[in-house]
Design a protein around this motif. Structure first.
Motif, short mmCIF file in Angstrom:
data_model
loop_
_atom_site.label_atom_id
_atom_site.label_comp_id
_atom_site.label_asym_id
_atom_site.label_seq_id
_atom_site.Cartn_x
_atom_site.Cartn_y
_atom_site.Cartn_z
N ILE A 1 2.53 19.91 -5.77
CA ILE A 1 1.20 19.95 -6.37
C ILE A 1 0.18 20.10 -5.25
N PHE A 2 -1.01 20.54 -5.62
CA PHE A 2 -2.09 20.70 -4.65
C PHE A 2 -3.17 19.68 -4.98
N GLY A 3 -3.54 18.90 -4.01
CA GLY A 3 -4.52 17.86 -4.26
C GLY A 3 -3.88 16.68 -4.96
N ALA A 4 -4.69 15.88 -5.61
CA ALA A 4 -4.21 14.68 -6.29
C ALA A 4 -4.95 14.54 -7.62
N ASN A 5 -4.20 14.60 -8.71
CA ASN A 5 -4.78 14.39 -10.03
C ASN A 5 -4.88 12.90 -10.36
N LEU A 6 -3.94 12.12 -9.82
CA LEU A 6 -3.97 10.67 -9.95
C LEU A 6 -4.30 10.08 -8.58
N SER A 7 -5.37 9.36 -8.49
CA SER A 7 -5.76 8.78 -7.21
C SER A 7 -4.82 7.64 -6.84
N ASN A 8 -4.48 7.57 -5.56
CA ASN A 8 -3.71 6.43 -5.06
C ASN A 8 -4.49 5.79 -3.93
N PRO A 9 -4.19 4.55 -3.58
CA PRO A 9 -5.01 3.84 -2.58
C PRO A 9 -5.14 4.56 -1.26
N LEU A 10 -4.05 5.17 -0.78
CA LEU A 10 -4.10 5.83 0.52
C LEU A 10 -4.94 7.10 0.47
N LEU B 1 0.84 -1.20 0.00
CA LEU B 1 0.00 0.00 0.00
C LEU B 1 0.87 1.25 0.00
N PHE B 2 1.90 1.24 0.80
CA PHE B 2 2.84 2.36 0.90
C PHE B 2 3.54 2.61 -0.43
N VAL B 3 4.07 1.56 -1.04
CA VAL B 3 4.86 1.69 -2.25
C VAL B 3 4.00 2.10 -3.44
N ILE B 4 2.84 1.49 -3.59
CA ILE B 4 1.95 1.84 -4.71
C ILE B 4 1.49 3.29 -4.59
N SER B 5 1.13 3.71 -3.37
CA SER B 5 0.70 5.09 -3.17
C SER B 5 1.83 6.07 -3.46
N LEU B 6 3.04 5.73 -3.01
CA LEU B 6 4.18 6.61 -3.25
C LEU B 6 4.50 6.70 -4.73
N PHE B 7 4.40 5.59 -5.46
CA PHE B 7 4.67 5.60 -6.90
C PHE B 7 3.66 6.47 -7.64
N LEU B 8 2.37 6.30 -7.34
CA LEU B 8 1.35 7.09 -8.02
C LEU B 8 1.45 8.57 -7.66
N SER B 9 1.80 8.87 -6.41
CA SER B 9 1.96 10.26 -6.00
C SER B 9 3.14 10.90 -6.72
N ASN B 10 4.26 10.19 -6.82
CA ASN B 10 5.41 10.74 -7.53
C ASN B 10 5.14 10.88 -9.02
N LEU B 11 4.40 9.93 -9.58
CA LEU B 11 4.03 10.03 -10.99
C LEU B 11 3.12 11.23 -11.22
N ASP B 12 2.23 11.49 -10.27
CA ASP B 12 1.36 12.66 -10.35
C ASP B 12 2.17 13.95 -10.36
N LYS B 13 3.20 14.01 -9.51
CA LYS B 13 4.06 15.20 -9.48
C LYS B 13 4.82 15.36 -10.79
N ALA B 14 5.29 14.24 -11.34
CA ALA B 14 6.03 14.32 -12.59
C ALA B 14 5.17 14.83 -13.74
N LEU B 15 3.88 14.51 -13.71
CA LEU B 15 2.98 14.87 -14.82
C LEU B 15 2.29 16.22 -14.64
N HIS B 16 2.03 16.62 -13.39
CA HIS B 16 1.15 17.77 -13.18
C HIS B 16 1.75 18.89 -12.34
N SER B 17 2.98 18.75 -11.85
CA SER B 17 3.56 19.83 -11.06
C SER B 17 4.17 20.89 -11.98
N ALA B 18 4.60 22.00 -11.37
CA ALA B 18 5.21 23.09 -12.13
C ALA B 18 6.67 22.82 -12.44
#
Length: 540
Positions: free
Chosen positions: A343-352, A318-335
């Motif tokens: 980033i603010f909020g979450a564009n890609l949902s992760n389990p946590l 759960l930890f690793v999958i959430s961290l991967f999706l969160s980092n991927l979200d930053k790579a795609l949608h951050s400045a």
């Protein structure tokens, strides 16, 4: 609707629970340190320092769920503030949490840059019997001065380093980030402390990548696989003893006629005799463990250990999958890197991020989950340090063994845990950014509603989960979040560190799966300081 008296009663109960938590933390730290320290080399000052440092680490980690709870507690679920939570009270609560952070972080700076190094060098000098206490203190202070200079440099740099970078006008994300940077204030003293703590957090990130990432895979798999049978190991050890004795007899038979042994045979004989002493020592330990009540008790708990191992590996996934999706979200949608990949909020949902809003509906399940994750993060860090040991590049300095750990190793262990705990808050933010920013706060928005007879429109206030678009006076940002993102370049380093963390976890998972069961007396054949009359019955 809660009255001020009821709110005060709830806060009193909360402080009582916090006091009990402190007592539990101190009891755990005392048991943990006493469990691992060497019985023959225990020393009062180093023991107290280790217990105190470990307690500070755990108390600091417990401040994150408290911070999230307080900002959430000030508001009702319908988005309105509670009666007692006026502007002054809200600011007082926020300032109290902020001062709590700076107090604990100042204590951590004191421990890392002065007290722990001083005690370490003092104990190193104590090994020399001819040295007086005054000389020991002077020598320890001389070496500790280097750490104090480093701390002073970090404070000076933090006081004058520019917080802002050139504006990127094409990025709306950066405008929001800049606003949050400025919100924490322009105090150079606080900025200096924040920079020093962020620098230590960066070192803590490296420690987390090294120890925590591996411990997250090693701890559950070790629980599932268990240790080897003491009876089977004893049988193998007996066979090894017989084989070594045959080699010794063969070499000694060459000198029965009075001829001296060649230098090559002498070296081989010495090696075999040393090996025989080690095997006989192992035999005594194995016999003791095989007949001990602790071994039988652990055998009865074997199914429970397997269940815990499965639970821990599920939490790790759960930890690793959430961290991967969160980092991927930053790579795609951050400045980008100039904003620290914030980033603010979450564009890609992760389990946590999906699980926490569901748990928020039943108090206090969300805080229990956050606390479990933080404690899991700390315990896996301890497991990683125990399995890997303490290294300086390719040189192993110390090993962590139950009942056989030297005082210097315990001091290193506590310092590493202090650094890892500093990084824990950012890891939790990476897993659930919106939750760490606002907790379970809602705010009211006006919605136009058309009546059934179509004669006119009316407005209705409906609650909405707090996010970056919420008005400043309607949602309170946690002090944790503002503290974490005072310097954008540290946030950028943490972002890349998260990718390294994921990589090390996968490598550690493969290594842990390929490794066989651990010996029930692992370390006996390596440690030369093991007392034959005090065999350890506690297997890792």
């Amino acid at each position: 609707m809660a009255t001020p008296g009821a709110a005060s009663a709830e806060l009193v109960i909360g402080w009582c629970i916090f006091g009990l938590l402190l007592l539990a933390i101190l009891a755990f730290c005392w048991i943990y340190v006493r469990k691992y320290q060497s019985r023959r080399e225990s020393e009062v000052v180093s023991t107290i320092t280790a217990i105190f440092s470990l307690a500070i680490a755990l108390i600091t980690s417990a401040l994150l769920p408290v911070d999230i709870f307080l900002v959430s507690y000030m508001k009702n679920q319908n988005g309105t503030f509670k009666d007692w939570a006026n502007a002054n009270v809200s600011r007082q609560i926020e300032d109290t949490v902020l001062y709590g952070y700076y107090t604990l972080y100042s204590v951590i700076l004191f421990c890392v840059f002065f007290w722990i190094p001083f005690v370490y060098f003092y104990y190193e000098e104590k090994d020399d019997d001819d040295t007086s206490k005054c000389t020991q203190i002077k020598t320890a202070l001389k070496y500790t001065l280097g750490f104090v200079v480093i701390c002073a440099l970090l404070l000076l740099v933090g006081a004058f380093v520019p917080l802002n970078v050139p504006n990127n006008k094409n990025s709306t994300e950066w405008e929001k980030v800049k606003f949050l940077f400025e919100e924490l204030g322009s105090s150079h003293g606080l900025a200096a402390l924040s920079f020093s703590i962020s620098s230590l957090t960066l070192i803590g990130m490296l420690a987390a990548i090294t120890y925590t990432a591996y411990g997250m895979s090693a701890l559950p798999l070790n629980l599932i696989k268990g240790t080897r049978s003491a009876a089977y190991e004893r049988l193998e050890n007996t066979e090894d003893i017989e084989e070594v004795e045959q080699h010794i007899q063969t070499i000694k038979s060459k000198s029965k006629d009075g001829r001296p042994l060649p230098a090559r045979d002498k070296r081989a004989l010495k090696q075999f005799e040393e090996r025989l002493r080690t095997l006989k020592k192992r035999e005594r330990h194995l016999e003791f463990i095989e007949n001990s009540w602790w071994t039988k008790f652990c055998g009865a708990l074997r199914p429970l250990k397997i269940i815990w191992g499965i639970f821990f590996i599920l939490v790790a996934l759960l930890f690793v999958i959430s961290l991967f999706l969160s980092n991927l979200d930053k790579a795609l949608h951050s400045a980008g890197i100039d904003s620290g990949f914030i980033i603010f909020g979450a564009n890609l949902s992760n389990p946590l991020n999906m699980l926490l809003p569901l748990l928020q509906t039943v108090f206090p399940l969300d805080y229990i989950l956050i606390t479990i994750i933080i404690m899991y993060f700390i315990f896996t860090s301890m497991a990683g340090i125990r399995n890997i040991g303490i290294w300086f590049f390719w040189i192993r300095l110390y090993k962590i063994r139950r009942g056989r750990t030297r005082p210097q190793a315990l001091l290193f262990l506590c310092m590493i845990l202090l650094l890892i705990v500093l990084h824990t808050s950012y890891m939790i933010y990476s897993l659930a950014p919106q939750y760490v920013m606002y907790g379970s706060q809602n705010y009211l928005i006006e919605t136009n509603i058309t009546s059934d007879n179509h004669k006119g429109n009316s407005t209705l206030s409906v609650p909405k989960r707090c996010d970056a678009d919420a008005p400043e006076d309607q949602c309170t940002v946690t002090r944790t979040y503002l503290f974490l993102h005072k310097f954008w370049f540290f946030s950028a380093a943490y972002y890349f560190g998260n990718w390294a963390f994921l990589g090390v976890f996968l490598i550690g998972l493969i290594v842990s799966c390929c490794k066989g069961k651990k010996s029930v007396i692992e370390g006996v054949d390596e440690d030369s300081d093991i007392s034959d009359d005090e065999p350890s019955v506690y297997s890792v």
